[in-house]
Scaffold this active site. Structure first.
Site, PDB file in Angstrom:
ATOM      1  N   LYS A   3       0.832  -1.207   0.000  1.00 19.56           N
ATOM      2  CA  LYS A   3       0.000   0.000   0.000  1.00 19.56           C
ATOM      3  C   LYS A   3       0.868   1.258   0.000  1.00 19.56           C
ATOM      4  CE  LYS A   3      -3.568   2.673   0.106  1.00 19.56           C
ATOM      5  NZ  LYS A   3      -4.644   2.681   1.086  1.00 19.56           N
ATOM      6  N   LYS A  57       0.053  11.670   5.563  1.00 17.25           N
ATOM      7  CA  LYS A  57       0.399  10.606   6.522  1.00 17.25           C
ATOM      8  C   LYS A  57       0.960   9.387   5.814  1.00 17.25           C
ATOM      9  CE  LYS A  57      -2.625   7.742   7.400  1.00 17.25           C
ATOM     10  NZ  LYS A  57      -3.075   6.390   6.919  1.00 17.25           N
TER      11      LYS A  57
END
Length: 293
Positions: free
Chosen positions: A171, A239
């Site tokens: 990811k 983030k």
């Protein structure tokens, strides 16, 4: 694997939980917002007032939360998943968090006679709504096979990529590619407009050639029209790029373009755009070009 506790009913989690209900699963949902479970109840799911209520008796528990601290709190708190899940239950964290967080969750789950998978997704809100998500899964093969019917209700590309933490690493790579592509689409739009070329026609041609991509198809028009309602918020992608750079340091590899796009994402966040869609990288290009609207 028919009874599911689902924790985190936000932009992504809500349609995912809906699709599980539609696929015939018994879903109890919990989220921090008081009215956050109304949608799930409307489609036939159940409201869980606490995390413990969502987890109790569930065959599988899915979490879809913003960041590592949120996952840690939900997993390990006194009302948390680890404490209240029945032995043998399967924990599937579909959030995007650090690989270390995934490993810590799996270790705690194993100590409590639970199984755990890290299974972050790609495809955005549209993919969540349409149940066409790409799901990258880390963990034991047996746990992955147990979870397969759940994943098939949520996505169309489902790949077991390796041991615990591997899903989060894949990811991270996904978020690197997406951020870089959005930045280049933003630069292309600004270049076309500044040169007097119809950007809509330009993007149409780009989409049919080697420059075509899912990012261009899903984000190009909205970026060109300056529609930046999320989508996927800058705060979250900022983030995620932090996770990317941490992973790069751990692996001792250089990501020169990744470092740059992380700086550009941070810059638009510092401009006050953190709550907008990551397509707002276009604003950063405009500002650097002296073409603020």
């Amino acid at each position: 694997m028919r009874k599911i506790g689902f924790i985190g009913l936000g932009v992504m989690g809500a349609p995912m939980a809906d699709n599980l209900v539609k696929a015939g699963f018994d879903v109890a949902g919990h989220t921090r917002r008081r009215d956050g479970t109304d949608r799930l109840v409307t489609v036939g799911g159940r409201r869980a007032v606490t995390i413990a209520d969502a987890v109790r008796g569930a065959d599988a528990v899915i979490t879809m939360l913003p960041d590592s601290p949120d996952v840690t709190a939900v997993m390990h708190g006194p009302d948390g998943v680890i404490r209240h899940a029945a032995p043998g239950a399967l924990i599937i964290d579909m959030s995007t968090v650090s690989p270390d967080t995934a490993r810590l969750v799996a270790a705690a789950a194993g100590a409590a006679s639970l199984q755990a998978l890290d299974a972050p997704v790609s495809g955005g809100e549209q993919g969540a709504v349409e149940a066409t998500l790409s799901i990258m899964v880390g963990g034991a093969t047996g746990a992955f096979e147990r979870a397969r019917p759940i994943f098939e209700a949520l996505g169309t590309t489902i790949v077991h990529v390796g041991p615990v933490g591997s899903g989060q690493l894949v990811k991270a790579a996904n978020q690197l590619v997406v951020a870089g592509t959005i930045e280049l689409v933003a630069e292309a739009i600004v270049l076309l407009e500044a040169s007097g070329v119809d950007a809509a026609l330009g993007l149409e041609v780009l989409g049919g050639g080697l420059a075509g991509s899912t990012v261009l198809a899903r984000k190009g028009a909205a970026m060109r029209e300056r529609r930046f309602a999320p989508g996927f918020r800058v705060d979250l992608h900022h983030k995620d790029l932090g996770i990317v750079l941490d992973a790069a340091r751990t692996a001792k590899v250089a990501l020169p373009l990744g470092e740059l796009v992380a700086q550009l994402m941070e810059a638009v966040r510092d401009l006050g755009h953190g709550s907008l869609d990551h397509g707002v990288l276009l604003r950063g290009v405009e500002q650097l070009s002296g073409r603020n609207r």
